[in-house]
Structure formats: C-alpha cells, structure tokens
Design an enzyme around this catalytic site. Structure first.
Site, PDB file in Angstrom:
ATOM      1  N   LEU A   8      -3.170  -5.285   0.992  1.00 28.47           N
ATOM      2  CA  LEU A   8      -2.158  -5.737   0.042  1.00 28.47           C
ATOM      3  C   LEU A   8      -2.021  -4.748  -1.108  1.00 28.47           C
ATOM      4  O   LEU A   8      -2.969  -4.522  -1.865  1.00 28.47           O
ATOM      5  CB  LEU A   8      -2.522  -7.130  -0.495  1.00 28.47           C
ATOM      6  CG  LEU A   8      -2.640  -8.237   0.555  1.00 28.47           C
ATOM      7  CD1 LEU A   8      -3.051  -9.548  -0.093  1.00 28.47           C
ATOM      8  CD2 LEU A   8      -1.335  -8.397   1.317  1.00 28.47           C
ATOM      9  N   THR A   9      -0.852  -4.145  -1.236  1.00 24.32           N
ATOM     10  CA  THR A   9      -0.557  -3.215  -2.329  1.00 24.32           C
ATOM     11  C   THR A   9       0.870  -3.458  -2.813  1.00 24.32           C
ATOM     12  O   THR A   9       1.753  -3.780  -2.020  1.00 24.32           O
ATOM     13  CB  THR A   9      -0.691  -1.748  -1.875  1.00 24.32           C
ATOM     14  OG1 THR A   9       0.304  -1.469  -0.881  1.00 24.32           O
ATOM     15  CG2 THR A   9      -2.060  -1.463  -1.303  1.00 24.32           C
ATOM     16  N   ASP A  16      -8.554   0.213 -13.014  1.00 21.94           N
ATOM     17  CA  ASP A  16      -8.343   1.581 -13.504  1.00 21.94           C
ATOM     18  C   ASP A  16      -7.309   1.676 -14.615  1.00 21.94           C
ATOM     19  O   ASP A  16      -7.028   2.768 -15.106  1.00 21.94           O
ATOM     20  CB  ASP A  16      -7.899   2.485 -12.351  1.00 21.94           C
ATOM     21  CG  ASP A  16      -6.550   2.073 -11.784  1.00 21.94           C
ATOM     22  OD1 ASP A  16      -6.197   0.875 -11.892  1.00 21.94           O
ATOM     23  OD2 ASP A  16      -5.841   2.936 -11.247  1.00 21.94           O
ATOM     24  N   GLY A  26      -7.713  -4.453  -2.996  1.00 24.23           N
ATOM     25  CA  GLY A  26      -8.435  -3.372  -3.651  1.00 24.23           C
ATOM     26  C   GLY A  26      -9.124  -3.845  -4.917  1.00 24.23           C
ATOM     27  O   GLY A  26      -8.497  -4.466  -5.780  1.00 24.23           O
TER      28      GLY A  26
END
Length: 314
Positions: free
Chosen positions: A181-182, A205, A201
């Site tokens: 999943l992005t 960041d 993920g």
C-alpha cells in the site's frame, strides 16, 4: 634512614594519567546540562520497572472497581482471548497485514521511537478489533535500532504478533499474494481480497524519502495499491496517513464497514475530511460527518495516552 626515605620520595616518578600523559589531550568536562541530563536518564532507567508495576496495580484496581459496579472490565479482548480466538479460527482470519520495518538505517532515533509507538498502537487496534487479523512485523534487524526500541517495552515478545528478524516480507510471503500500500500507486484498492497480505511501510521520515516505499515495492515486482481516499472523501491536506491509521482503516473495512464511514472514523480531524455527496448518499454523508466530529476528540485523547504509556498486564 629517614634521610634515605626522604630522598626516595623526592625522586619517585609521578603517576601517569590521561591528563598528564604525553601525546594525549585532556578530556573536555561535561557541562552542567549534560550532567543533569545523564543523571535524569539513569534515574529514569532505574524507576522504569517500578512505574510499570504501579501502572499494573492501577489498572487492576480500576478493573476491580468496574467489576463491582457492573461496568465493562475491558474495552477489548485480552491477549489470551485473542490467541484463543485466532487458534479457534485456524489462523485464517480475513485480514493479513505485514508492517515493513526494513528502514532501520533511514530513520533518526526520535523517528525510530515514533515508529515503534505506531507498531504498539497497531497491536492495540488489532487486539480490540471485533475481527482481529494476522499481524506480521517483518524486516527487523537483529540488535538494530528498532529491535532495541522494542526491548524498552516490557512484554513485547509476548504480543500475539509474528516477528521476522533479518527477513523481509518478500522472504516470508509469495509476491503474487502481496499488495504493497502506497499513496503513489495508480491502482485503487476497491475491496479487500481474501488470502492476500497487505504490506504497510513502517517508515517515519517526515517526507524526506518521498516515494521510497513505492519504488522498493515496484523494484521487487510487487503489486501496489492506494487507499480509495479521494474516491470517498474530500480533504484539505495531502492524502497521506500514518502507519497505524492505514491499519485501523483496513481493520474497519474488514469488519464490514463501508469505505466512507471507515475513512471518516479513522483519519484525524485536522485533515478536514468530508464525505463526497451524491444524491443517494447525501443524508448518509451528513450523518457520518457529524458522528466523525463528535467521536474524534474522545478517541484522540485515548489513543495518545495508550501510545505514550502502555503495559501488557493481561
């Protein structure tokens, strides 16, 4: 005799230390703030177990009081109940999710802590879900930063989670049975497929490595997909959710909620989400938005308290 001893003392060699040894530079003394911080860290480590014991006693006392008043003792199943439920189902729950934690070297220490706190929150969401799924933490580097951060949470090894050390999701599952999943994917996730493992993920960041999860997934030959956020709601900000928000959304859809209701119940209020209005869903959209605004404040306070201090005492 006294004269000899006195002469020996006068010529006795000086004791060598790092401060007077030739070729060395004396160490810089720590400042008052550094000493204060070091002392506080030492005190914090010594009192950690004591605080955990006090937290357990407080929770036990609250449960006893709730039981006496006839109130619900728990907001979700205990760890033992969760294990029994999944064993009874033969380990074949309708939802399988893997958290990709193979980003140990790309996160700073504070982001590592946030990442592990999100994993802790994900475990809590799954534990309280009416239909808990199979949860996997993959790509953990042995004795790495994430592993060390997990160790600071007492009882973490007893969580009903599949841990995979030094093994990524591609080493555990078949590529044909995974969907990464992005938000950069062109494919929309319309419905959850049985027998498929959805990979999220675990990278915190602050948008420094934009598109990294998507590029890694495509390079590994995995199918990618994005959540249908823009298809069901309008938001004031970018359609990017935290790791545990994505997991919570999946659990609600797997439990039978439609996408619109699940999205409005999950995403934070600051994103200003509103249901897309159609002729058939006009009344439903208004009701969902109202319920979303009323429930978010209570859920936000509860979620933040669980992330900051959580002990497994069941």
């Amino acid at each position: 005799m006294d004269t000899t001893e006195q002469a020996f003392k006068e010529v006795a060699p000086e004791m060598r230390t790092l401060n007077n040894c030739p070729g060395t530079t004396p160490g810089t003394p720590m400042s008052k703030n550094q000493l204060k911080k070091q002392r506080k860290l030492a005190e914090f480590a010594e009192l950690r177990k004591l605080r955990r014991e006090r937290e357990r006693e407080k929770k036990k006392q609250k449960r006893r009081e709730a039981k006496e008043l006839g109130l619900p003792v728990r907001t979700g199943p205990s760890r033992k109940e969760l294990k029994k439920r999944q064993v009874a189902e033969g380990g074949k729950s309708g939802l399988s999710v893997a958290i990709d934690l193979d980003y140990d070297d790309l996160m700073q220490e504070r982001d590592i802590v946030k990442c592990v706190k999100q994993c802790l929150r994900i475990y809590t969401i799954n534990r309280r879900s009416p239909q808990p799924g199979n949860l996997h933490f993959t790509g953990i580097r042995s004795n790495g930063q994430i592993h060390e951060s997990f160790k600071k949470n007492e009882g973490w090894e007893n969580w009903h989670v599949q841990y995979y050390f030094d093994r990524g999701h591609t080493d555990v599952f078949e590529n044909s049975q995974m969907v990464y999943l992005t938000c950069e994917s062109d494919r929309v996730l319309d419905k959850l497929q049985p027998g498929c493992t959805y990979v999220i993920g675990g990278l915190v960041d602050h948008n420094h490595f934009k598109g990294l999860c998507h590029s890694r997934a495509t390079a590994a030959g995995l199918t990618t997909a994005r959540l249908p956020l823009s298809e069901h709601v309008d938001m004031k900000t970018r359609a990017v959710l935290s790791t545990y928000h994505v997991f919570e959304l999946l659990t609600k859809v797997a439990a039978g909620q439609d996408w619109t209701a699940a999205i409005l119940d999950t995403i934070p209020m600051r994103k200003g989400a509103k249901a897309k209005i159609t002729d058939k869903k006009e009344g439903l959209g208004q009701d969902l938005e109202l319920n979303h605004n009323l429930e978010q404040q209570d859920e936000k306070q509860e979620a933040e308290s669980e992330i900051e201090c959580y002990s497994l005492d069941s």
